[in-house]
Design an enzyme around this catalytic site. Structure first.
Site, PDB file in Angstrom:
ATOM      1  N   ARG A 208       0.820  -1.377   0.055  1.00  0.00           N
ATOM      2  CA  ARG A 208      -0.124  -0.029  -0.197  1.00  0.00           C
ATOM      3  C   ARG A 208       1.099   1.238  -0.041  1.00  0.00           C
ATOM      4  NH1 ARG A 208      -2.225  -3.654  -0.876  1.00  0.00           N
ATOM      5  NH2 ARG A 208      -4.241  -4.585  -0.065  1.00  0.00           N
TER       6      ARG A 208
ATOM      7  N   SER B  69     -11.405  -0.094   3.224  1.00  0.00           N
ATOM      8  CA  SER B  69     -10.376  -0.345   4.249  1.00  0.00           C
ATOM      9  C   SER B  69      -9.750   0.856   4.682  1.00  0.00           C
ATOM     10  CB  SER B  69      -9.452  -1.453   3.874  1.00  0.00           C
ATOM     11  OG  SER B  69     -10.124  -2.813   3.478  1.00  0.00           O
TER      12      SER B  69
ATOM     13  N   GLU C 203      -4.806   3.703   5.814  1.00  0.00           N
ATOM     14  CA  GLU C 203      -4.573   3.703   4.349  1.00  0.00           C
ATOM     15  C   GLU C 203      -4.708   5.063   3.659  1.00  0.00           C
ATOM     16  OE1 GLU C 203      -5.871   0.651   1.766  1.00  0.00           O
ATOM     17  OE2 GLU C 203      -5.393  -1.167   3.294  1.00  0.00           O
TER      18      GLU C 203
END
Length: 336
Positions: A164, A236, A332
């Site tokens: 990520r 998420s 994130e």
């Protein structure tokens, strides 16, 4: 000439639906629009923010900045011998791109179906799901280098992808403005079904094709994640933390139901959703913001709230997880 707007509302440009405004916004539909926006006298001295689908950002307040609404279209396919090179404009909808490649007989992106956002944002986050990461299908991208003023091509190595993560979230964050992305899809395709949940979804299908894998991914994600059109969210919210084997083993001894995945370097990726759920946050509401009742990894905005309130809740969750498990979970999305 770029299409400029002053004090532009960004509610439709962030999937949390926070009601904030941009001091100046410009719709970018071509590279010429991009250059015109950067050179416009009204934009001089203002910080720069790029928004694609707004699916991976938390807007904590009005932006005293030039916001580039990246809407560059484009789709082209080139035969590359044992693979296909698919180039998409930065403004192309990612899920739409996945569907188009499958319809054109170009499998390889099916595990990444229904991830919100645009093609141009995908490399920034190195999006990944159900056993596949973007970097595995990535060839290169085209970007405007603000440092030199030129358009450049960056390959996989130059993009420095991580979990990520990428160059564009670190030292290249304010330097490169992505205008197109080229993916390499192998002709010798086989479905990637090493993710347990996906394998179970397809256990009744002997040899699933790309469309069937895509449909299975969509079914799973639809069950677990709320539609941003119905409930504000960015999918998420927390990264799955990676820990060393010693800590993982200690946690497993204390918590036998711990969910973890071995990594190539000998470490273990822990399921952030499991950690949060164990702390009792699934379905928790704090006024207009909260945690989704079906998936503890997803923070939601019911309306009338602020990005600051959401971040306060996120910090509370992270602090609680760290106090209980000795592991720090990190967001994130990009915080603006």
């Amino acid at each position: 000439m770029a299409d400029f707007h002053e004090f532009y509302p960004l509610r439709r440009h962030n999937t949390f639906g926070f009601d904030v405004r941009a001091r100046l916004a410009a719709h970018i539909r071509t590279e010429a629009d991009l250059l015109a926006a950067l050179a416009d006298p009204r934009a001089q001295g203002l910080p720069l923010v790029v928004l694609g689908g707004g699916s991976n950002v938390v807007l904590t307040g009005d932006l005293d900045a030039l916001v580039l609404l990246m809407e560059i279209p484009g789709y082209a396919v080139v035969d590359d011998g044992d693979g296909w090179l698919v180039t998409a404009g930065a403004g192309e909808n990612w899920h739409g791109l996945v569907g188009r490649t499958i319809a054109d007989g170009l499998p390889g992106l099916e595990n990444l179906a229904l991830i919100p956002g645009t093609a141009g944002a995908a490399p920034i986050q190195n999006i990944g799901a159900y056993g596949v990461e973007l970097r595995e299908r990535f060839a290169s991208l085209r970007a405007h280098d603000r440092q030199t003023g030129a358009f450049v091509t960056l390959d996989r190595e130059q993009c420095a992808f991580g979990y990520r993560d990428s160059l564009f979230k670190r030292n290249g964050r304010d330097r490169y403005l992505i205008t197109a992305v080229t993916l390499r899809l192998p002709k010798a395709w086989a479905p990637v079904l090493n993710y347990g949940e996906l394998a179970r979804e397809l256990e009744s299908v002997a040899t699933p094709d790309a469309a069937q894998v895509r449909d299975a991914v969509v079914a799973i994600r639809s069950r677990k994640l709320p539609d941003p059109a119905q409930i504000g969210n960015a999918g998420s919210f927390f990264k799955n933390p990676v820990v060393d084997a010693a800590l993982r083993n200690a946690l497993l001894a204390a918590h036998p139901s711990l969910v973890s995945y071995p990594q190539p370097d000998g470490g273990y990726k822990l399921a952030a959703g499991w950690l949060i759920d164990q702390c009792g946050f699934k379905g928790f509401d704090d006024g207009p913001v909260g945690v989704y009742g079906k998936q503890a990894l997803v923070l939601v905005h019911h309306g009338g709230g602020t990005g600051a309130a959401l971040l306060k809740l996120a910090d509370r969750i992270a602090d609680t997880v760290q106090a209980r498990f000795g592991v720090r979970i990190e967001p994130e999305p990009v915080i603006l």
